[in-house]
Design an enzyme around this catalytic site. Structure first.
Site, PDB file in Angstrom:
ATOM      1  CB  CYS A   4      -0.905  -0.010   1.216  1.00 46.70           C
ATOM      2  SG  CYS A   4      -1.772   1.550   1.497  1.00 46.70           S
ATOM      3  CB  CYS A   7       0.972   1.071   4.437  1.00 44.32           C
ATOM      4  SG  CYS A   7      -0.666   0.695   5.123  1.00 44.32           S
ATOM      5  CG  ASN A  85     -12.451  11.411  -3.929  1.00 44.87           C
ATOM      6  OD1 ASN A  85     -13.447  12.127  -3.939  1.00 44.87           O
ATOM      7  ND2 ASN A  85     -11.256  11.858  -4.288  1.00 44.87           N
ATOM      8  N   GLY A  91     -14.141   8.278  -7.378  1.00 44.28           N
ATOM      9  CA  GLY A  91     -12.863   8.883  -7.735  1.00 44.28           C
ATOM     10  C   GLY A  91     -11.696   8.441  -6.867  1.00 44.28           C
ATOM     11  CG  HIS A  98      -6.983   9.281   0.885  1.00 41.10           C
ATOM     12  ND1 HIS A  98      -7.065   8.017   0.358  1.00 41.10           N
ATOM     13  CD2 HIS A  98      -7.305  10.122  -0.125  1.00 41.10           C
ATOM     14  CE1 HIS A  98      -7.420   8.085  -0.904  1.00 41.10           C
ATOM     15  NE2 HIS A  98      -7.581   9.356  -1.227  1.00 41.10           N
ATOM     16  CG  HIS A 100      -8.666  14.614  -0.799  1.00 47.32           C
ATOM     17  ND1 HIS A 100      -7.655  14.702  -1.740  1.00 47.32           N
ATOM     18  CD2 HIS A 100      -9.213  13.384  -0.958  1.00 47.32           C
ATOM     19  CE1 HIS A 100      -7.618  13.589  -2.439  1.00 47.32           C
ATOM     20  NE2 HIS A 100      -8.548  12.773  -1.984  1.00 47.32           N
TER      21      HIS A 100
HETATM   22  P1  AMP Z   1      -8.027   9.784  -4.270  1.00 48.58           P
HETATM   23  O1  AMP Z   1      -8.321  10.048  -5.702  1.00 48.58           O
HETATM   24  O2  AMP Z   1      -9.078  10.289  -3.326  1.00 48.58           O
HETATM   25  O3  AMP Z   1      -7.696   8.310  -4.024  1.00 48.58           O
HETATM   26  O4  AMP Z   1      -6.759  10.641  -3.898  1.00 48.58           O
HETATM   27  C1  AMP Z   1      -5.460  10.147  -3.923  1.00 48.58           C
HETATM   28  C2  AMP Z   1      -4.575  11.336  -3.815  1.00 48.58           C
HETATM   29  O5  AMP Z   1      -3.274  10.883  -3.489  1.00 48.58           O
HETATM   30  C3  AMP Z   1      -4.454  12.142  -5.111  1.00 48.58           C
HETATM   31  O6  AMP Z   1      -4.908  13.490  -4.883  1.00 48.58           O
HETATM   32  C4  AMP Z   1      -2.971  12.078  -5.438  1.00 48.58           C
HETATM   33  O7  AMP Z   1      -2.484  13.288  -5.971  1.00 48.58           O
HETATM   34  C5  AMP Z   1      -2.356  11.756  -4.090  1.00 48.58           C
HETATM   35  N1  AMP Z   1      -1.070  11.074  -4.134  1.00 48.58           N
HETATM   36  C6  AMP Z   1      -0.757   9.976  -4.871  1.00 48.58           C
HETATM   37  N2  AMP Z   1       0.523   9.604  -4.619  1.00 48.58           N
HETATM   38  C7  AMP Z   1       1.001  10.476  -3.696  1.00 48.58           C
HETATM   39  C8  AMP Z   1       2.254  10.634  -3.029  1.00 48.58           C
HETATM   40  N3  AMP Z   1       3.289   9.798  -3.263  1.00 48.58           N
HETATM   41  N4  AMP Z   1       2.405  11.657  -2.162  1.00 48.58           N
HETATM   42  C9  AMP Z   1       1.382  12.509  -1.927  1.00 48.58           C
HETATM   43  N5  AMP Z   1       0.168  12.408  -2.511  1.00 48.58           N
HETATM   44  C10 AMP Z   1      -0.019  11.420  -3.392  1.00 48.58           C
HETATM   45 ZN    ZN Z   2      -2.349   1.251   3.686  1.00 50.70          ZN
END
Ligand code: AMP
Ligand code: ZN
Length: 109
Positions: A4, A7, A85, A91, A98, A100
């Protein structure tokens, strides 16, 4: 969970722009910000998605930290948006729950 992405960020195996950490949550800057301030708040326990999480204590702690991180760490006094999301249709791209936090400008809805 070993494969993950989030993680691995918690474990320090992948670098991140950490803004806050305690025993329960980790918060870091989104790599592709969609607002001047765009931070992700995640539980340290691996939970794939909101709809898998029948844990009021975890969800309560997570949302309470979102509130204090936004107000006390990110200093988003004018206001902010909170987004979760859920699964592909909502999305979700990373399957570690997580939240946002988006702020730093007037956000159209
Ligand atoms: P979601 O579409 O709600 O799953 O959001 C995932 C978010 O994770 C997106 O806004 C990505 O830009 C962000 N993301 C993906 N990889 C990383 C990373 N290595 N560091 C910080 N944010 C990330
Ligand atoms: Zn995880």
């Amino acid at each position: 969970m070993s494969n993950c992405l989030f993680c691995k960020i918690i474990a320090g195996e992948i670098p991140s722009g950490k803004v806050y950490e305690d025993d329960d949550v980790y918060a870091f800057k989104d790599i592709h910000p969609k607002a001047p301030t765009h931070v992700l708040v995640i539980p340290k326990a691996h939970v794939a998605t909101l709809s898998d999480c029948d844990d009021p204590a975890l969800l309560g702690t997570l949302m309470n930290r979102v509130r204090t991180i936004a107000d006390d760490v990110l200093m988003l006094a004018p206001g902010y948006r909170v987004v979760i999301n859920v699964r592909e249709g909502g999305g979700q791209e990373v399957f570690h729950l997580h939240v946002h936090i988006l702020g730093g400008k007037k956000l159209p809805f």
